[in-house]
Write an enzyme that holds these catalytic residues in place. Structure first.
Site, PDB file in Angstrom:
ATOM      1  N   GLY A 160     -47.552   1.908  16.106  1.00  0.00           N
ATOM      2  CA  GLY A 160     -46.180   1.759  16.592  1.00  0.00           C
ATOM      3  C   GLY A 160     -45.412   3.070  16.668  1.00  0.00           C
TER       4      GLY A 160
ATOM      5  CG  ASP B 227     -49.270  -1.751  31.348  1.00  0.00           C
ATOM      6  OD1 ASP B 227     -50.233  -1.748  32.142  1.00  0.00           O
ATOM      7  OD2 ASP B 227     -49.178  -0.953  30.400  1.00  0.00           O
ATOM      8  CG  ASN B 228     -47.568   2.276  32.082  1.00  0.00           C
ATOM      9  OD1 ASN B 228     -47.064   1.697  31.123  1.00  0.00           O
ATOM     10  ND2 ASN B 228     -48.671   2.996  31.970  1.00  0.00           N
TER      11      ASN B 228
ATOM     12  NE  ARG C  83     -42.471  -1.868  29.919  1.00  0.00           N
ATOM     13  CZ  ARG C  83     -42.870  -0.625  29.696  1.00  0.00           C
ATOM     14  NH1 ARG C  83     -43.969  -0.166  30.270  1.00  0.00           N
ATOM     15  NH2 ARG C  83     -42.203   0.168  28.890  1.00  0.00           N
TER      16      ARG C  83
HETATM   17  P1  AMP Z   1     -49.230   3.198  27.334  1.00  0.00           P
HETATM   18  O1  AMP Z   1     -50.581   3.690  27.708  1.00  0.00           O
HETATM   19  O2  AMP Z   1     -48.447   4.163  26.486  1.00  0.00           O
HETATM   20  O3  AMP Z   1     -48.442   2.697  28.501  1.00  0.00           O
HETATM   21  O4  AMP Z   1     -49.454   1.966  26.356  1.00  0.00           O
HETATM   22  C1  AMP Z   1     -50.202   0.825  26.714  1.00  0.00           C
HETATM   23  C2  AMP Z   1     -49.977  -0.251  25.691  1.00  0.00           C
HETATM   24  O5  AMP Z   1     -50.405   0.177  24.384  1.00  0.00           O
HETATM   25  C3  AMP Z   1     -48.541  -0.675  25.511  1.00  0.00           C
HETATM   26  O6  AMP Z   1     -48.536  -2.047  25.244  1.00  0.00           O
HETATM   27  C4  AMP Z   1     -48.088   0.124  24.307  1.00  0.00           C
HETATM   28  O7  AMP Z   1     -47.013  -0.476  23.647  1.00  0.00           O
HETATM   29  C5  AMP Z   1     -49.339   0.126  23.446  1.00  0.00           C
HETATM   30  N1  AMP Z   1     -49.405   1.294  22.562  1.00  0.00           N
HETATM   31  C6  AMP Z   1     -49.655   2.572  22.903  1.00  0.00           C
HETATM   32  N2  AMP Z   1     -49.643   3.362  21.816  1.00  0.00           N
HETATM   33  C7  AMP Z   1     -49.356   2.581  20.756  1.00  0.00           C
HETATM   34  C8  AMP Z   1     -49.195   2.808  19.348  1.00  0.00           C
HETATM   35  N3  AMP Z   1     -49.315   4.024  18.815  1.00  0.00           N
HETATM   36  N4  AMP Z   1     -48.919   1.749  18.576  1.00  0.00           N
HETATM   37  C9  AMP Z   1     -48.794   0.524  19.095  1.00  0.00           C
HETATM   38  N5  AMP Z   1     -48.942   0.233  20.391  1.00  0.00           N
HETATM   39  C10 AMP Z   1     -49.212   1.243  21.230  1.00  0.00           C
HETATM   40 MG    MG Z   2     -46.913   1.815  29.003  1.00  0.00          MG
END
Ligand code: AMP
Ligand code: MG
Length: 486
Positions: free
Chosen positions: A122, A245-246, A179
């Site tokens: 998190g 999702d982004n 999103r």
């Molecule tokens: P992202 O690649 O940053 O767009 O993240 C993709 C997914 O992974 C999203 O659901 C984020 O909330 C989750 N996520 C990424 N990094 C973390 C982390 N360090 N702790 C918890 N969830 C994460």
């Molecule tokens: Mg993301």
């Protein structure tokens, strides 16, 4: 201290998909960066940066009265595959604040685990927080729709990535963080009421002219996405992780991870080291944007018609708007960048030949466009810009046609130069610049973050003493690898 009137965010999602989650506190927090411009959006001024209770809020160490920290569930397609439930794994929307020109959802990124953390901690590391902060503000200054960034709060607490790194929390602002993936998740759950509820909510709040017109709304989302892709292309920006999702339902650039501005132009540039197949390479971004819109439309089919065949027909027609919007915005932007006042059928070919030249000679994308402003359309002599290129003869060939094109529309030299310098940035967030301030901040000197941000906030204006920020990276810093790790 300016008082803040927090209200809970209404996400438009069913309660079960938007639970209240408390942030997890961090020790020894310190404000590392603060954007006065973003602060002004929520009615704060420069002095508020030293307010201790605001720092606690932005660190996730205290929840202010009226706020309701919320994490939301969403799904998404990652690298072309349905990834199931994702959600705010490390983002909490604290609440909503009214500013002088509208209201903003305020989100903390990296404030601790949520039900959607999927085993993650998190947290966000300082490195990725600086990258998100700087690029949010830099993109806004370039005139490209984006979420904003207010501040970075750092803590010595460390987390494991490839190595141990210290953590930070970025405060993000957006009219909405909804999103494509939120719609996809409701569709996946077969929660058609929830899906309709979210659409009605988003339309009422953010597309008030389109209330009752789902087709018009989805067409608008598709067009905004197409225009955003054209804008990214026009500044050589690669997002790096264009998963659904982004993608923002408002057409904002969202979730800055392993993004990059291209230095030496390569149309096939892949900025994300993890993207080995190059799915999100520069040249592919426009078609990925369209593919993502197709996923959104697919999720929203039940809103278009109860008859599934009719819904698919309507969805397909909406998706057609993407190609048209992209083509129109793209040619409009390239024309502006070349300083062309009128439209000619041959313009796309002229642009393509210029980009092909830059690609073949690996010329610096940003500076090559910027220098075109000094071309004299009436001169017969070789243009001085040729000396910056490894293929001066190839440059001469294109410049000859470019000059002829400018003369054909009786282009005014001085007015054109001013107009071109207002659209071709001198300063963009090059990877090596970000890397330098990250290294300094990790060594305890965060001042460089806002120094760089201030330069990037006026990307079109030549700033005395800022030469180093405009320069191409030195050879040893040309191939910094950026991965998804954040
Ligand atoms: P992202 O690649 O940053 O767009 O993240 C993709 C997914 O992974 C999203 O659901 C984020 O909330 C989750 N996520 C990424 N990094 C973390 C982390 N360090 N702790 C918890 N969830 C994460
Ligand atoms: Mg993301």
């Amino acid at each position: 201290m300016t008082p803040l009137n927090w209200t809970p965010v209404d996400t438009g999602l069913p309660d079960s998909l938007a639970p209240r989650i408390e942030p997890t506190s961090l020790p020894q927090t310190r404000l590392l960066a603060w954007s006065d411009e973003a602060a002004a959006l929520i009615g704060l001024d420069a002095e508020d940066r030293s307010n201790a209770s605001l720092l606690d809020t932005l660190a996730g160490n205290a929840v202010p009265p009226g706020a309701r920290p919320t994490a939301t569930a969403y799904g998404g397609h990652q690298f072309g595959q349905w990834a199931g439930r994702l959600g705010d794994g490390r983002a909490l929307t604290l609440g909503r604040l009214d500013g002088p020109q509208g209201s903003w959802d305020v989100q903390l990124k990296g404030a601790g685990p949520t039900p959607y953390s999927r085993g993650g901690d998190g947290r966000a590391v300082l490195r990725s927080s600086i990258r998100e902060y700087l690029c949010s503000e830099a993109m806004h200054a370039l005139g490209i729709p984006t979420t904003r960034a207010l501040a970075i709060v750092g803590s010595p607490q460390s987390v494991r990535r490839e190595t141990m790194e210290t953590t930070a929390v970025v405060t993000r602002l957006a009219p909405s963080f909804t999103r494509f993936g939120h719609f996809e998740w409701l569709s996946h759950l077969d929660d058609i009421e929830g899906l309709r509820g979210l659409a009605v909510h988003v339309i009422a709040k953010h597309f008030p002219d389109l209330v009752g017109n789902t087709t018009g709304w989805l067409t608008e989302v598709v067009q905004r996405t197409a225009r955003l892709m054209a804008q990214w292309q026009s500044v050589g920006f690669c997002h790096g992780v264009m998963n659904t999702d982004n993608f923002s339902i408002l057409g904002l650039t969202l979730d800055y991870g392993p993004y990059g501005f291209i230095d030496g132009f390569n149309a096939n540039h892949i900025c994300n080291h993890t993207d080995q197949g190059g799915r999100y390479a520069y040249a592919r971004q426009p078609q990925v944007g369209q593919w993502n819109c197709a996923q959104l439309l697919n999720a929203c089919l039940p809103l278009l018609d109860t008859n599934s065949e009719a819904a698919v027909e309507k969805g397909t027609a909406i998706l057609d708007a993407y190609g048209q919007a992209y083509a129109a915005e793209s040619v409009r932007l390239w024309r502006l960048k070349l300083g062309l006042a009128s439209a000619h059928d041959d313009d796309p070919a002229l642009v393509n030949r210029w980009l092909t030249f830059l690609h073949r000679s690996h010329a610096d994308f940003t500076l090559s466009f910027r220098r075109l402003a000094t071309v004299d359309s009436h001169s017969e002599a070789p243009d001085a810009g040729r000396d910056h290129h490894v293929d001066p003869a190839g440059y001469d060939v294109w410049i000859t046609d470019y000059r002829a094109r400018l003369r054909a529309e009786h282009s005014d030299e001085a007015a054109r130069a001013i107009a071109m310098n207002a659209v071709n940035p001198l300063y963009v967030l090059r990877n090596h610049l970000a890397q330098q301030v990250i290294a300094q901040a990790e060594a305890g000197a965060p001042e460089g973050i806002d120094a760089l941000r201030r330069v990037l906030t006026q990307p079109f204006t030549e700033q005395p003493g800022a030469e180093v920020y405009a320069a191409e990276p030195p050879p040893e810093l040309r191939h910094i690898e950026v991965s998804c790790s954040s």
